[in-house]
Design a protein around this motif. Structure first.
Motif, PDB file in Angstrom:
ATOM      1  N   TRP A   1       0.191 -55.334 -35.726  1.00 40.05           N
ATOM      2  CA  TRP A   1       1.235 -56.356 -35.734  1.00 40.05           C
ATOM      3  C   TRP A   1       2.573 -55.669 -35.911  1.00 40.05           C
ATOM      4  N   HIS A   2       3.274 -55.505 -34.803  1.00 38.30           N
ATOM      5  CA  HIS A   2       4.627 -54.980 -34.823  1.00 38.30           C
ATOM      6  C   HIS A   2       5.566 -56.187 -34.806  1.00 38.30           C
ATOM      7  N   PRO A   3       6.109 -56.571 -35.943  1.00 37.38           N
ATOM      8  CA  PRO A   3       6.902 -57.803 -36.015  1.00 37.38           C
ATOM      9  C   PRO A   3       8.276 -57.651 -35.373  1.00 37.38           C
ATOM     10  N   THR A   4       8.742 -58.720 -34.771  1.00 33.40           N
ATOM     11  CA  THR A   4      10.107 -58.744 -34.258  1.00 33.40           C
ATOM     12  C   THR A   4      11.082 -58.917 -35.421  1.00 33.40           C
ATOM     13  N   PRO A   5      12.367 -58.625 -35.199  1.00 36.25           N
ATOM     14  CA  PRO A   5      13.352 -58.908 -36.246  1.00 36.25           C
ATOM     15  C   PRO A   5      13.337 -60.376 -36.660  1.00 36.25           C
ATOM     16  N   GLY A   6      13.098 -61.270 -35.695  1.00 36.44           N
ATOM     17  CA  GLY A   6      13.037 -62.695 -36.018  1.00 36.44           C
ATOM     18  C   GLY A   6      11.884 -63.024 -36.942  1.00 36.44           C
ATOM     19  N   THR A   7      10.731 -62.375 -36.722  1.00 33.96           N
ATOM     20  CA  THR A   7       9.585 -62.589 -37.604  1.00 33.96           C
ATOM     21  C   THR A   7       9.910 -62.141 -39.020  1.00 33.96           C
ATOM     22  N   ARG A   8      10.552 -61.000 -39.143  1.00 34.70           N
ATOM     23  CA  ARG A   8      10.896 -60.494 -40.480  1.00 34.70           C
ATOM     24  C   ARG A   8      11.889 -61.424 -41.179  1.00 34.70           C
TER      25      ARG A   8
ATOM     26  N   ALA B   1      -3.440 -55.499 -39.517  1.00 36.15           N
ATOM     27  CA  ALA B   1      -2.242 -56.217 -39.083  1.00 36.15           C
ATOM     28  C   ALA B   1      -1.365 -56.593 -40.272  1.00 36.15           C
ATOM     29  N   ALA B   2      -1.984 -57.013 -41.376  1.00 33.56           N
ATOM     30  CA  ALA B   2      -1.212 -57.385 -42.562  1.00 33.56           C
ATOM     31  C   ALA B   2      -0.439 -56.184 -43.104  1.00 33.56           C
ATOM     32  N   ARG B   3      -1.062 -55.007 -43.060  1.00 36.85           N
ATOM     33  CA  ARG B   3      -0.360 -53.794 -43.532  1.00 36.85           C
ATOM     34  C   ARG B   3       0.821 -53.476 -42.633  1.00 36.85           C
ATOM     35  N   ASP B   4       0.645 -53.625 -41.320  1.00 37.09           N
ATOM     36  CA  ASP B   4       1.763 -53.399 -40.404  1.00 37.09           C
ATOM     37  C   ASP B   4       2.926 -54.317 -40.734  1.00 37.09           C
ATOM     38  N   LEU B   5       2.628 -55.592 -40.935  1.00 34.47           N
ATOM     39  CA  LEU B   5       3.665 -56.577 -41.219  1.00 34.47           C
ATOM     40  C   LEU B   5       4.392 -56.252 -42.517  1.00 34.47           C
ATOM     41  N   ALA B   6       3.637 -55.811 -43.520  1.00 37.32           N
ATOM     42  CA  ALA B   6       4.220 -55.547 -44.837  1.00 37.32           C
ATOM     43  C   ALA B   6       5.076 -54.285 -44.868  1.00 37.32           C
ATOM     44  N   ALA B   7       4.809 -53.337 -43.980  1.00 35.67           N
ATOM     45  CA  ALA B   7       5.514 -52.053 -44.011  1.00 35.67           C
ATOM     46  C   ALA B   7       6.882 -52.181 -43.356  1.00 35.67           C
TER      47      ALA B   7
ATOM     48  N   GLU C   1       8.817 -50.021 -42.295  1.00 32.54           N
ATOM     49  CA  GLU C   1       9.059 -49.036 -41.241  1.00 32.54           C
ATOM     50  C   GLU C   1       8.324 -49.346 -39.933  1.00 32.54           C
ATOM     51  N   THR C   2       7.469 -50.362 -39.940  1.00 32.41           N
ATOM     52  CA  THR C   2       6.770 -50.716 -38.696  1.00 32.41           C
ATOM     53  C   THR C   2       7.784 -51.160 -37.651  1.00 32.41           C
ATOM     54  N   PRO C   3       7.809 -50.521 -36.485  1.00 36.68           N
ATOM     55  CA  PRO C   3       8.820 -50.885 -35.482  1.00 36.68           C
ATOM     56  C   PRO C   3       8.497 -52.199 -34.787  1.00 36.68           C
ATOM     57  N   ALA C   4       9.482 -52.732 -34.105  1.00 35.23           N
ATOM     58  CA  ALA C   4       9.303 -53.945 -33.306  1.00 35.23           C
ATOM     59  C   ALA C   4       8.377 -53.640 -32.126  1.00 35.23           C
ATOM     60  N   PRO C   5       7.818 -54.662 -31.502  1.00 34.06           N
ATOM     61  CA  PRO C   5       6.916 -54.422 -30.372  1.00 34.06           C
ATOM     62  C   PRO C   5       7.654 -53.812 -29.183  1.00 34.06           C
ATOM     63  N   THR C   6       6.938 -52.985 -28.438  1.00 39.37           N
ATOM     64  CA  THR C   6       7.497 -52.370 -27.234  1.00 39.37           C
ATOM     65  C   THR C   6       6.629 -52.709 -26.038  1.00 39.37           C
ATOM     66  N   ALA C   7       7.259 -52.820 -24.885  1.00 37.99           N
ATOM     67  CA  ALA C   7       6.551 -53.202 -23.665  1.00 37.99           C
ATOM     68  C   ALA C   7       5.583 -52.109 -23.233  1.00 37.99           C
ATOM     69  N   ALA C   8       4.379 -52.555 -22.839  1.00 37.54           N
ATOM     70  CA  ALA C   8       3.368 -51.616 -22.359  1.00 37.54           C
ATOM     71  C   ALA C   8       2.856 -51.995 -20.976  1.00 37.54           C
ATOM     72  N   ASP C   9       3.407 -53.058 -20.392  1.00 37.34           N
ATOM     73  CA  ASP C   9       3.046 -53.399 -19.017  1.00 37.34           C
ATOM     74  C   ASP C   9       4.255 -53.988 -18.307  1.00 37.34           C
ATOM     75  N   GLU C  10       4.090 -54.312 -17.024  1.00 36.05           N
ATOM     76  CA  GLU C  10       5.217 -54.767 -16.213  1.00 36.05           C
ATOM     77  C   GLU C  10       5.731 -56.142 -16.622  1.00 36.05           C
ATOM     78  N   ASN C  11       4.936 -56.875 -17.404  1.00 37.24           N
ATOM     79  CA  ASN C  11       5.345 -58.197 -17.867  1.00 37.24           C
ATOM     80  C   ASN C  11       6.017 -58.164 -19.231  1.00 37.24           C
TER      81      ASN C  11
END
Length: 348
Positions: A164-171, A245-251, A253-263
């Protein structure tokens, strides 16, 4: 010149808003781009010059009225929804158009059901909060799993996220929610929301193949504890989150999500396991897919499509499961999600 129903997207330049705009265009709708930051809005619009830009702020009702003028519906993608939901709903009611948002904030969704239920019902307006991965998808799965049951003893929704790489909005939304509840936790038990200071518990959850049994944080409460009880007679509604996922959200330093496909989707995958229990019987509905933010877009846009084409079961402030035919709605989301089991019944 584009044709088709017009939908104002408030927060169009945000991470989820961009997915919503793209999905609207794919489905033949005409998005009207709106949001609070005019510079970000115009920068985003440069990639879609055929679309109209309508900056608006929640403290300026006239700007919101302009943003919604002539639109057939509005999708609010701009959090924190504790600040944006009420003003945009008010504007939608003035414009006489349906409102959908993607709020995951528990308290903001409670506010929407509490403050707008009577007014929306009185004028026949359709307001669907939490029409997103959290709140909407879980509610649809639980409703589908319930089937012909009119009541159940408990509903559990377990979220198996690979990360879970949270967006700034999620944080930001998470910070607002924590402040509103004074740092306490919340759960839905004994037929009501309860705030508490109990330490989180770790559970082993038997996710179906291919995920298998994973550790989850029990009572990791999400918007489903508002949407499900809003229309289903289930006194215990619990949501659980994979510990990774919960650990990712809590950290921090976890970066925001990055695109991995054309969509623009990330490489995050998810499996949502919804289980309802009544007596010695258990019913289950399971959905899997990729990128919780990206999958929110077809959820919200399909809701708008069904509202505008008269495929709703109720008016007023309503959740996804109450407003729509849940199994049919879920099946319409292919290829965005895969339904592995739908309302499969077993004995404990």
């Amino acid at each position: 010149m584009q044709s088709g129903p017009t939908v104002t997207v408030f927060g169009a330049y945000g991470h989820t808003g961009r997915f919503v705009v793209a999905e609207l265009r794919r489905r033949g709708f005409v998005p009207l781009l709106s949001g609070r930051d005019a510079d970000k809005l115009r920068a985003f619009a440069a990639s879609a010059p055929a679309l109209e830009v309508r900056p608006a702020t929640v403290d300026d009702p006239a700007s919101l009225d302009h943003a919604l003028s002539g639109a057939d519906a509005v999708i609010n993608c701009a959090g924190p929804f504790a600040m944006t939901a009420a003003p945009v709903i008010e504007a939608a009611l003035r414009a006489g158009i349906p409102y959908v948002d993607v709020a995951a904030e528990i308290e903001a969704n409670v506010d929407t059901f509490t403050h707008f239920a009577d007014r929306a019902r009185a004028v026949g307006a359709v307001i669907v909060p939490a029409m997103a991965f959290y709140g909407g998808l879980g509610d649809l799965l639980v409703t589908a799993a319930m089937g012909d049951w009119t009541t159940a003893d408990a509903a559990d929704i377990a979220y198996g996220l690979s990360s879970w790489h949270p967006t700034p909005g999620t944080r930001t939304a998470g910070t607002v929610s924590r402040e509103r509840r004074g740092g306490r936790h919340v759960r839905y038990t004994n037929g009501r929301l309860e705030y508490h200071d109990d330490e989180p518990t770790l559970l082993k959850w038997p996710f179906p193949h291919p995920m298998g049994t994973r550790e989850v944080i029990g009572d990791f409460s999400m918007a489903d504890i508002v949407t499900v009880p809003s229309h289903l007679s289930v006194p215990e509604v619990r949501t659980h989150m994979a510990t990774e996922a919960a650990r990712d959200l809590a950290a921090p330093e976890t970066p925001a999500p990055t695109a991995a496909d054309e969509n623009g989707r990330s490489d995050q995958t998810f499996l949502v396991d919804a289980v309802v229990r009544s007596g010695g019987l258990e019913r289950r509905a399971v959905a899997s897919g990729r990128d919780i933010y990206a999958v929110t877009a077809p959820l919200a846009v399909e809701a708008i499509h069904r509202i505008l084409t008269g495929q709703t079961r109720t008016a007023g402030v309503t959740s996804a499961g109450a407003a729509f035919d849940a199994p049919d709605f879920l099946r319409s989301l292919s290829p965005h999600i895969s339904l592995e089991w739908l309302a499969r019944e077993t004995r404990d």
